[in-house]
Each structure stands twice: as C-alpha cells, then as structure tokens.
Design a protein around this motif. Sequence first.
Motif, PDB file in Angstrom:
ATOM      1  N   GLY A  79      11.582   5.666 -22.689  1.00  0.00           N
ATOM      2  CA  GLY A  79      10.692   4.743 -23.387  1.00  0.00           C
ATOM      3  C   GLY A  79      10.434   3.429 -22.695  1.00  0.00           C
ATOM      4  N   ALA A  80      10.830   3.302 -21.422  1.00  0.00           N
ATOM      5  CA  ALA A  80      10.662   2.042 -20.699  1.00  0.00           C
ATOM      6  C   ALA A  80       9.328   1.994 -19.965  1.00  0.00           C
ATOM      7  CB  ALA A  80      11.809   1.848 -19.711  1.00  0.00           C
ATOM      8  N   SER A  81       8.965   0.788 -19.568  1.00  0.00           N
ATOM      9  CA  SER A  81       7.795   0.580 -18.719  1.00  0.00           C
ATOM     10  C   SER A  81       8.241   0.458 -17.262  1.00  0.00           C
ATOM     11  CB  SER A  81       7.049  -0.689 -19.136  1.00  0.00           C
ATOM     12  OG  SER A  81       6.543  -0.577 -20.451  1.00  0.00           O
ATOM     13  N   ILE A  82       7.286   0.606 -16.349  1.00  0.00           N
ATOM     14  CA  ILE A  82       7.547   0.503 -14.910  1.00  0.00           C
ATOM     15  C   ILE A  82       6.617  -0.541 -14.312  1.00  0.00           C
ATOM     16  CG2 ILE A  82       7.542   1.707 -12.684  1.00  0.00           C
ATOM     17  CD1 ILE A  82       9.686   2.782 -14.481  1.00  0.00           C
ATOM     18  N   ALA A  83       7.162  -1.406 -13.469  1.00  0.00           N
ATOM     19  CA  ALA A  83       6.355  -2.398 -12.753  1.00  0.00           C
ATOM     20  C   ALA A  83       6.344  -2.064 -11.268  1.00  0.00           C
ATOM     21  CB  ALA A  83       6.907  -3.800 -12.965  1.00  0.00           C
ATOM     22  N   ILE A  84       5.153  -1.968 -10.697  1.00  0.00           N
ATOM     23  CA  ILE A  84       4.976  -1.556  -9.301  1.00  0.00           C
ATOM     24  C   ILE A  84       4.133  -2.591  -8.569  1.00  0.00           C
ATOM     25  CG2 ILE A  84       4.091   0.253  -7.769  1.00  0.00           C
ATOM     26  CD1 ILE A  84       4.349   2.205 -10.117  1.00  0.00           C
ATOM     27  N   PHE A  85       4.518  -2.890  -7.340  1.00  0.00           N
ATOM     28  CA  PHE A  85       3.701  -3.692  -6.432  1.00  0.00           C
ATOM     29  C   PHE A  85       3.134  -2.713  -5.407  1.00  0.00           C
ATOM     30  CE2 PHE A  85       6.379  -6.643  -8.528  1.00  0.00           C
ATOM     31  CZ  PHE A  85       5.766  -7.893  -8.469  1.00  0.00           C
ATOM     32  N   PRO A  86       1.962  -2.129  -5.681  1.00  0.00           N
ATOM     33  CA  PRO A  86       1.503  -0.955  -4.920  1.00  0.00           C
ATOM     34  C   PRO A  86       1.104  -1.226  -3.475  1.00  0.00           C
ATOM     35  CG  PRO A  86      -0.178  -1.634  -6.478  1.00  0.00           C
ATOM     36  CD  PRO A  86       1.040  -2.443  -6.788  1.00  0.00           C
ATOM     37  N   GLU A  87       1.006  -2.497  -3.072  1.00  0.00           N
ATOM     38  CA  GLU A  87       0.743  -2.778  -1.654  1.00  0.00           C
ATOM     39  C   GLU A  87       2.016  -2.597  -0.826  1.00  0.00           C
ATOM     40  OE1 GLU A  87      -2.035  -6.541  -1.411  1.00  0.00           O
ATOM     41  OE2 GLU A  87      -0.842  -6.564  -3.255  1.00  0.00           O
ATOM     42  N   GLY A  88       3.161  -2.632  -1.475  1.00  0.00           N
ATOM     43  CA  GLY A  88       4.425  -2.444  -0.767  1.00  0.00           C
ATOM     44  C   GLY A  88       4.981  -3.722  -0.184  1.00  0.00           C
TER      45      GLY A  88
ATOM     46  N   PRO B 226      -3.483  -2.347   1.899  1.00  0.00           N
ATOM     47  CA  PRO B 226      -3.832  -1.051   1.300  1.00  0.00           C
ATOM     48  C   PRO B 226      -2.957  -0.711   0.097  1.00  0.00           C
ATOM     49  CG  PRO B 226      -3.737  -0.869   3.685  1.00  0.00           C
ATOM     50  CD  PRO B 226      -3.203  -2.225   3.333  1.00  0.00           C
ATOM     51  N   ILE B 227      -3.573  -0.141  -0.917  1.00  0.00           N
ATOM     52  CA  ILE B 227      -2.850   0.335  -2.083  1.00  0.00           C
ATOM     53  C   ILE B 227      -2.345   1.741  -1.788  1.00  0.00           C
ATOM     54  CG2 ILE B 227      -3.045   0.960  -4.520  1.00  0.00           C
ATOM     55  CD1 ILE B 227      -5.254  -1.148  -4.750  1.00  0.00           C
ATOM     56  N   ASN B 228      -1.056   1.928  -1.897  1.00  0.00           N
ATOM     57  CA  ASN B 228      -0.462   3.231  -1.582  1.00  0.00           C
ATOM     58  C   ASN B 228      -1.110   4.324  -2.433  1.00  0.00           C
ATOM     59  OD1 ASN B 228       1.304   5.512  -1.334  1.00  0.00           O
ATOM     60  ND2 ASN B 228       2.940   4.122  -0.698  1.00  0.00           N
ATOM     61  N   PRO B 229      -1.650   5.380  -1.792  1.00  0.00           N
ATOM     62  CA  PRO B 229      -2.328   6.439  -2.559  1.00  0.00           C
ATOM     63  C   PRO B 229      -1.423   7.158  -3.547  1.00  0.00           C
ATOM     64  CG  PRO B 229      -2.053   7.074  -0.243  1.00  0.00           C
ATOM     65  CD  PRO B 229      -1.730   5.626  -0.334  1.00  0.00           C
ATOM     66  N   ALA B 230      -0.108   7.066  -3.356  1.00  0.00           N
ATOM     67  CA  ALA B 230       0.809   7.683  -4.321  1.00  0.00           C
ATOM     68  C   ALA B 230       0.672   7.032  -5.698  1.00  0.00           C
ATOM     69  CB  ALA B 230       2.252   7.563  -3.833  1.00  0.00           C
ATOM     70  N   THR B 231       0.165   5.799  -5.733  1.00  0.00           N
ATOM     71  CA  THR B 231       0.036   5.071  -6.990  1.00  0.00           C
ATOM     72  C   THR B 231      -0.870   5.794  -7.970  1.00  0.00           C
ATOM     73  OG1 THR B 231       0.308   2.985  -5.770  1.00  0.00           O
ATOM     74  CG2 THR B 231      -0.552   2.845  -8.011  1.00  0.00           C
ATOM     75  N   GLN B 232      -2.037   6.210  -7.493  1.00  0.00           N
ATOM     76  CA  GLN B 232      -3.001   6.844  -8.390  1.00  0.00           C
ATOM     77  C   GLN B 232      -2.462   8.170  -8.942  1.00  0.00           C
ATOM     78  OE1 GLN B 232      -5.583   6.851  -5.026  1.00  0.00           O
ATOM     79  NE2 GLN B 232      -6.070   9.032  -5.215  1.00  0.00           N
ATOM     80  N   HIS B 233      -1.715   8.899  -8.113  1.00  0.00           N
ATOM     81  CA  HIS B 233      -1.166  10.185  -8.560  1.00  0.00           C
ATOM     82  C   HIS B 233      -0.058   9.969  -9.591  1.00  0.00           C
ATOM     83  CE1 HIS B 233      -3.602  12.016  -5.533  1.00  0.00           C
ATOM     84  NE2 HIS B 233      -2.965  11.414  -4.551  1.00  0.00           N
ATOM     85  N   PHE B 234       0.733   8.914  -9.399  1.00  0.00           N
ATOM     86  CA  PHE B 234       1.786   8.605 -10.367  1.00  0.00           C
ATOM     87  C   PHE B 234       1.179   8.210 -11.715  1.00  0.00           C
ATOM     88  CE2 PHE B 234       4.756   5.502 -12.294  1.00  0.00           C
ATOM     89  CZ  PHE B 234       5.846   6.348 -12.476  1.00  0.00           C
ATOM     90  N   ILE B 235       0.151   7.378 -11.669  1.00  0.00           N
ATOM     91  CA  ILE B 235      -0.531   6.967 -12.904  1.00  0.00           C
ATOM     92  C   ILE B 235      -1.076   8.190 -13.637  1.00  0.00           C
ATOM     93  CG2 ILE B 235      -2.565   5.755 -13.794  1.00  0.00           C
ATOM     94  CD1 ILE B 235      -2.147   3.677 -11.575  1.00  0.00           C
ATOM     95  N   LYS B 236      -1.694   9.073 -12.880  1.00  0.00           N
ATOM     96  CA  LYS B 236      -2.271  10.283 -13.475  1.00  0.00           C
ATOM     97  C   LYS B 236      -1.180  11.160 -14.089  1.00  0.00           C
ATOM     98  CE  LYS B 236      -5.586  13.227 -14.391  1.00  0.00           C
ATOM     99  NZ  LYS B 236      -6.586  12.919 -15.437  1.00  0.00           N
TER     100      LYS B 236
END
Length: 427
Positions: A124-133, A143-153
Amino acid sequence: MEKDYIREFRNRKIKKPNAFIARLVQFVFKCISKKRKVDFVYSDEYLKMKDSQAIYLCQHKSSLDYIYFFAGIKNLNTHILCGYQNVFNKNVYKMLKNLGVIAKMLYQPDVQATMQMMQAIKKGASIAIFPEGIQSTSGSTHPINPATQHFIKKVELPVVLVTFKGSYFSRTRYSSDVKKGKITVKFDKIFDSEDIKNLSSEQIYEQLLQKFKYNEFEEFSGERTAFYGKKPNIYGLDNIIYKCPNCQSEHCFSTENDTMTCSNCNFSIKMDEYYDIKSVNGKLPFKNIDEWYKWQRKQVAKEVLSEEFRLSTRVKISDINNKKLDNNYSLLSHGEGVLTLTNKGLTYNGTFDGEEVELFFEPEQVYSLTMSLQYDLDLYYKSKYYNFKFLQDEKHVVKWMLSAEEIHNLYDSVWRKFSREVYDYED
C-alpha cells in the motif's frame, strides 16, 4: 561474522517507513526549506488524493531536491528510489533504512530494487522516482529512463509530477556552494489509474516528457530573481565548461571572483547574481550556460565518430566498502592504472588487489561515467559499481562523461532517441 552493509541494505525486506522517524525528518527538512524560502504549491488534483498510493516522478535539478521533496510530500508512506552509492554514508545509513529508501544501480537492470519496489506497492505504499538518474549538469533535462514508462504501465497507479523551480540555481552541479534565492516546489497529479490503463507505454512517455522537460534558464527568463551564496555564481563553472568558443582550446578556463578566463586566448566572461553571462573579452555565442554545455556535447558527438578518438589518464580504481561506513560513501581502493576511452569501449589497465589486470567495459553497457566535484567518475556495469579517481587531468572528468554518453549512443538506438529528445543536437 563481520557485518556486510551492502548486503544488509540491498537484501532486506521492505517495511513501511518508520512513522516517527519520517515525521521527524520531515520536520527538519521543512525547517531547512523555510530557511531557504522554499514555496510549496499543490494542485487541487493532488490535494484530492489525500493519502492515496501514487508514483511520484521528480525532476532532478539539484542534490537538494530530496530534501525539498520530503519536506513537501503529504503521504509519508512513500519509498524513495536512490542511487546505490548515496546510501552508504554513516550519517544517513540508518535514517535511510528507517525511511524505507530503496537503493538502485543506475542505468542497469536491478532485479533486487524492482522486487523491493513491488513489495512496497503491494503493502500500500507509494514510490518516488527521479527518472533522470543523475542530477542535471547544466540546468536542463537529462534523458528519462525508458524503464520508467513500463513501470508506470505495469503498476497502474496515479502519477504525481514533482517540479523544482530554482533548485538548480540554489546548488548547481559545478559548485557545492548553496545559494539563497526563490525556489518553488510543485506537486501535481498528471495521470490517474484510468489514464494509465487506456494509454500505451509509448503514449505515457510522450505525455510525460512534455510535462517533465525543464530548462532552469528559460524558466527564469522573464523574471529577475537573484541567487546569492558565499561564493560568486561563476565559481567552479570550469568544472563543466571546458571548451573555449573563441579559440577552441580545451581545459583552459579558470574562475576568479565573478570572471572566467581562457588562459590560451584571454577570452573571458562575467556572471551576475541572476546567472546571466556576458563577454568581457571576445564574442560570446551563447545566451546561457546550458547552451554552452550543449554545444560542447555536439562537438563531442562529432569527435567520437573518429577512429582516432582517444582519452587516457591515470586513475585509482575503487568500489563501495561493504565493511565500513564513512562520512561520505566509503570507498575501498583496489589499485591504480590507466583508464582509456575510445569509441570501441572503456578499458582499465593496472593493478587490482595486487594483480595486473585488464578490465574492458562494453560501450553498450556504459550509459555514462558520472562525474563528481571530487574529480572522479562513477560507473555501474553488469550489476557492479566502480569508481575511478583521477590522479591527473582532474578537470577533464566532464569531457569523459560527455564522451562516454555519446559513445554509448552509437551502440544503443533506443537511448539515442531518448537523448535526442532532450539534448538539442540539431544546429
């Protein structure tokens, strides 16, 4: 049995952040933010979420963004994804464990970190990501890591965008001096769960990029907002600006007071409290530092195409000391040798634990050699961490970083596409 801090942190089961520690840390961070006159802005859509689960996507303009993010977040049941090497510091190690921070190997598939993120979401927790790394080098988007969009999906949770206006100017990548100025942190829900279900991963990325992209210089172009620190705003600029546009010489700049000067042709510029730059001697073809830095990238992108391209220097090779925590992340030295970069890859020739070795790092796997103000380069390669401390040519580290990134793009068409969308390669 001797303690292994890395294994302890990386292999632990993720628990809900300690509520008392989280509230205490947030109180301290709020005090820091208040002292630095940080304004927090919340969209109505975000406030309606209350304590709902979400994926927080944060811009990364400054090393201080973690402080501002945690000071402003409404839901403390949130696990922050953090670069692996930033965790092993004796001043923060226990605190980060109590806050449920998840360590991630940058640019590398990290099964352990992914499993821990999924554990947190299931609880039930949230996740905080800095997708530029990594934090921005020149005040604009990496660049935004392309893994980000797949994780969101995959997780289908609402997405909150966290933006930081002024945080780059408050602490740039080229200096550790903290400036006082106007900083605005905004929390805004940009996707709900239904949006995620109806959008493809590619559509999520396209919409995210438009909302996420930033340029600190453009954001302040219509304002006169000053930033003051103990040192002039130009101090240390020669850590990221190395090529003279007047004579094309490299690694020739030095800063003094409010001026940076080329030792080869005497070309010089001044920078004021607004981060505006102007020429003192010679023609300046750039409006701001970001333009200048991106021009250097364009030059490097051409250079690495040549079979003659080669960078070489003496380094000390180290990794994280898993048996000891220090004031900064504790490094364990393994030896010294010569580091060489060509468009065929990265090679270390030297000693490693008393033996002569040759280590080769394939360019497809070397996304970046991330620089620091200690004149070293960080590398994550096949689930291992390496640190290369320059023993000569210290201020050349920024060209190494740019070169490694552009060489990687010769081999990785997907990452090249993501890079082109933020780096303005076109002349």
